[in-house]
Motif scaffolding. Structure first.
Motif, mmCIF file in Angstrom:
data_model
loop_
_atom_site.group_PDB
_atom_site.id
_atom_site.type_symbol
_atom_site.label_atom_id
_atom_site.label_comp_id
_atom_site.label_asym_id
_atom_site.label_seq_id
_atom_site.Cartn_x
_atom_site.Cartn_y
_atom_site.Cartn_z
ATOM 1 N N ARG A 121 0.877 -1.176 0.000
ATOM 2 C CA ARG A 121 0.000 0.000 0.000
ATOM 3 C C ARG A 121 0.909 1.219 0.000
ATOM 4 O O ARG A 121 1.679 1.421 0.949
ATOM 5 N N VAL A 122 0.852 2.004 -1.053
ATOM 6 C CA VAL A 122 1.722 3.167 -1.208
ATOM 7 C C VAL A 122 0.894 4.413 -0.941
ATOM 8 O O VAL A 122 -0.068 4.701 -1.675
ATOM 9 N N LEU A 123 1.260 5.146 0.115
ATOM 10 C CA LEU A 123 0.561 6.383 0.441
ATOM 11 C C LEU A 123 1.259 7.538 -0.263
ATOM 12 O O LEU A 123 2.470 7.719 -0.129
ATOM 13 N N LEU A 124 0.500 8.326 -1.017
ATOM 14 C CA LEU A 124 1.036 9.396 -1.850
ATOM 15 C C LEU A 124 0.685 10.764 -1.275
ATOM 16 O O LEU A 124 -0.303 10.909 -0.544
ATOM 17 N N PRO A 125 1.481 11.783 -1.594
ATOM 18 C CA PRO A 125 1.128 13.138 -1.160
ATOM 19 C C PRO A 125 -0.255 13.522 -1.692
ATOM 20 O O PRO A 125 -0.648 13.126 -2.784
ATOM 21 N N GLY A 126 -0.990 14.266 -0.897
ATOM 22 C CA GLY A 126 -2.319 14.679 -1.324
ATOM 23 C C GLY A 126 -3.412 13.703 -0.953
ATOM 24 O O GLY A 126 -4.579 13.917 -1.284
ATOM 25 N N GLY A 127 -3.045 12.599 -0.261
ATOM 26 C CA GLY A 127 -4.061 11.661 0.200
ATOM 27 C C GLY A 127 -4.324 10.489 -0.710
ATOM 28 O O GLY A 127 -5.106 9.601 -0.366
ATOM 29 N N GLY A 146 10.833 9.907 -3.878
ATOM 30 C CA GLY A 146 10.372 11.230 -3.484
ATOM 31 C C GLY A 146 8.878 11.423 -3.600
ATOM 32 O O GLY A 146 8.328 12.420 -3.100
ATOM 33 N N ASP A 147 8.185 10.471 -4.258
ATOM 34 C CA ASP A 147 6.740 10.575 -4.434
ATOM 35 C C ASP A 147 5.963 9.852 -3.347
ATOM 36 O O ASP A 147 4.731 9.864 -3.363
ATOM 37 N N VAL A 148 6.665 9.207 -2.409
ATOM 38 C CA VAL A 148 6.022 8.310 -1.464
ATOM 39 C C VAL A 148 6.081 8.885 -0.049
ATOM 40 O O VAL A 148 7.152 9.276 0.428
#
Length: 291
Positions: free
Chosen positions: A249-255, A285-287
């Motif tokens: 499960r990859v949580l990304l910026p912005g929800g 850097g996206d995670v």
């Protein structure tokens, strides 16, 4: 003697003289080594040296960090002499004629923390005789628990036309006791080499093995112009990576988030995640979090 580094016999101090003899040129791969009893952050110290024009090859080591950092500003702290806290200064964008190294393309810099991870796994596996692995992109795992971490930072040059320097910071829990382990709410539980039953917890040989492995992999990577397949780095990382082949499960910026199977690492060091909606590639850097 109160305050003496020899009062805790499980945690003897490192010797700068011995480390320099073993690791600094002409007999070793690094050009300068600084050992500090205490500092805020070895990464910050190496970054300051980079801004001042320090050439590639500096190693900064601290017996204790008071403001150590992980990814996204997370705290990384340890009691004095209970772990390894070191940072190295690299300048991959600059050619090195006497070693026949071409400049590494900036697109390849994302592999440097992964390269450090491979070096860390090799040192821990060989000396501590533990089954260590990597959680993409920057955690060392032992028995599924976090035992170390890596932080890479790009330091812009004063001249915008010149490539940035890269500072690689590596932290390893060596003799932390259970009550000294850092809390990691919502993340992986922590451990140390000692708690995991390591056969070696002497920081001197561990640090030497780590810095030699790091220099060897960096040499191989630079020599082929940062081609991770040609130098074997891609294969070595995937072999050590516990994330590949797992449901994640990859949580990304912005929800936002991605839920699916981690199927591999692409040539740019990004994690490949296959979801019900197709294949996605995510850079470190996206995670925000990977679970």
């Amino acid at each position: 003697m109160p305050g003496s580094p020899y009062t805790d016999l499980d945690r003897p101090p490192l010797s700068a003289a011995r480390l320099r003899r073993a690791l600094v040129a002409p007999h070793g791969p690094w050009t300068r080594l600084e050992l500090r009893a205490e500092t805020g952050s070895t990464n910050a110290d190496a970054a300051e040296a980079a801004r001042a024009g320090e050439p590639e090859g500096l190693v900064v080591i601290a017996e204790r960090q008071t403001a150590g950092r992980g990814r996204r500003g997370r705290v990384w702290q340890s009691p004095a002499r209970a772990g390894i806290a070191t940072s190295v200064l690299l300048r991959p964008g600059e050619a090195v004629a006497d070693r026949a190294w071409p400049p590494a393309p900036p697109a390849g810099y994302g592999w440097l923390p992964l390269l450090a991870g491979v070096a860390l796994v090799e040192a821990v596996t060989r000396l501590a005789e533990l089954d260590a692995s990597l959680k993409w992109p920057n955690d060392l795992l032992v028995d599924g628990r976090k035992c170390g971490g890596i932080l890479a930072e790009a330091i812009p040059a004063a001249d915008p036309a010149r490539p940035p320097a890269i500072v690689l910071g590596i932290g390893l829990n060596v003799t932390l006791r259970a009550h000294e382990l850092p809390e990691n709410p919502g993340g992986l539980p922590a451990t140390s080499l000692q708690l995991s039953g390591a056969s070696v917890t002497d920081r001197d040989p561990l640090l030497r093995a780590l810095l030699r492995a790091l220099a060897d992999w960096y040499d191989q990577w630079r020599a082929v112009g940062a081609d991770v397949r040609e130098c074997g780095l891609h294969e070595a990382y995937v072999r050590s990576c516990d994330t590949v082949g797992r449901q994640v499960r990859v949580l990304l910026p912005g929800g936002g988030e991605l839920v699916g199977s981690a199927t591999g690492i692409d040539p740019d060091g990004r994690l490949v995640v296959r979801t019900s909606g197709g294949e996605h590639r995510v850079a470190a850097g996206d995670v925000l979090h990977l679970r």
